[in-house]
Design an enzyme around this catalytic site. Sequence first.
Site, short mmCIF file in Angstrom:
data_model
loop_
_atom_site.label_atom_id
_atom_site.label_comp_id
_atom_site.label_asym_id
_atom_site.label_seq_id
_atom_site.Cartn_x
_atom_site.Cartn_y
_atom_site.Cartn_z
N LYS A 34 -2.68 5.87 -4.18
CA LYS A 34 -3.83 6.74 -3.88
C LYS A 34 -3.66 8.13 -4.47
CE LYS A 34 -3.85 4.65 0.76
NZ LYS A 34 -2.44 4.66 1.14
N ASP A 43 0.84 -1.19 0.00
CA ASP A 43 0.00 0.00 0.00
C ASP A 43 0.88 1.25 0.00
OD1 ASP A 43 -2.69 1.40 0.55
OD2 ASP A 43 -1.38 2.21 2.10
N TYR A 77 2.80 9.90 -0.17
CA TYR A 77 3.86 9.33 0.67
C TYR A 77 5.25 9.62 0.08
CZ TYR A 77 0.12 6.45 2.77
OH TYR A 77 -1.04 6.01 3.38
N HIS A 129 -7.69 9.09 -2.04
CA HIS A 129 -7.11 9.02 -0.69
C HIS A 129 -8.08 9.54 0.38
CE1 HIS A 129 -2.92 9.11 1.39
NE2 HIS A 129 -3.85 8.81 2.26
#
Length: 278
Positions: free
Chosen positions: A75, A45, A50, A108
């Site tokens: 996401k 994931d 990120y 997200h």
Amino acid sequence: MNIPQLTTQDGLVLPAVGFGTYKLNGALGVNAITSALAAGYRLLDTAYNYENEGAVGAALRQSPIDRSQIVVSSKLPGRYHHYQAALQAIQESLYRAGLDYYDLYLIHWPDPHQDLYVEAWQALITAQQLGLVKSIGVSNFLPEHIDRLIAETGVSPVVNQIELHPYFSQPKQRQYDQEHQIITWAWSPIGRASSLLQDPVIKGIAAEVHRSPSQVILRWETQLQVLPIPKSSHFQRQVENLQLFDFELSPAQMQTITNLDRPNGRLQNQDPAVYEEF
Ligand SMILES: NC(=O)C1=CN([C@@H]2O[C@H](COP(=O)(O)OP(=O)(O)OC[C@H]3O[C@@H](n4cnc5c(N)ncnc54)[C@H](OP(=O)(O)O)[C@@H]3O)[C@@H](O)[C@H]2O)C=CC1
Ligand SMILES: O=C(O)C(=O)[C@@H](O)[C@H](O)C(=O)CO
């Protein structure tokens, strides 16, 4: 390691536990993700926000495991909810990872005040039609948000990734997801190593079943038919968090853990009805 599987409503086969990668960046991140693949994880994931889709891609290329055996999920951030921006962001996500497809792509956060999530969903539908992503889903969506996606596009998400751990066990959202054949994923499934791992109730059950607190919590989630995605940068913990399928919690132990739910149990008060992340 033998990990049971779950199948989404559109046929995507998922291992019953995945690996979270938030904060796993740079070379240390690549090492941790490579180690997770060696430990046996087959679901990764990540997220555009990120800033580690590149690290995920590098770990995938270093691994001897064939790409087709690994489910990779990313996401879309809130700042790219406009249709064209969303399509470009998904393409950029793929360039960053060096992949030619994601198995799964999620919105997200709904960011309801901005109110562009239906437009973002239309872009995910197009990305799926173009083959950029195999399956599409959402994260942090409430029933009202999912109802709108389905009403306005006719397409249901196959996954909803939400905050879920014993202090915030989300019975209503789980029930809604189940009724709509949406697989619920748990983010921060062990409470981000907060006081939850020291909770005397969890420690008591851990002693009863001769497992660690983390294993008890993750096992509780899998028995709820929820898919947890624990993160760890340490190989031993990565292995520990996968060893969930050779023991079982009794109905009474399940209920005792479920009773730990608190009205204000969120880790950081991120209520998707009002919280916005871009
Ligand atoms: N969709 C969303 O909005 C969100 C998604 N996520 C996703 O969910 C994933 C997991 O959530 P995350 O917030 O990382 O939190 P987790 O609940 O997975 O907890 C991670 C923390 O627990 C520690 N840890 C891991 N395993 C053990 C163990 N067996 N015993 C003791 N400590 C342990 C880790 O330390 P160490 O690394 O040192 O082992 C780390 O500090 C994220 O990585 C991300 O992929 C997370 C938040 C929001
Ligand atoms: O990690 C994620 O996926 C997030 O959406 C973040 O909001 C995360 O929950 C966080 O900790 C932000 O401070």
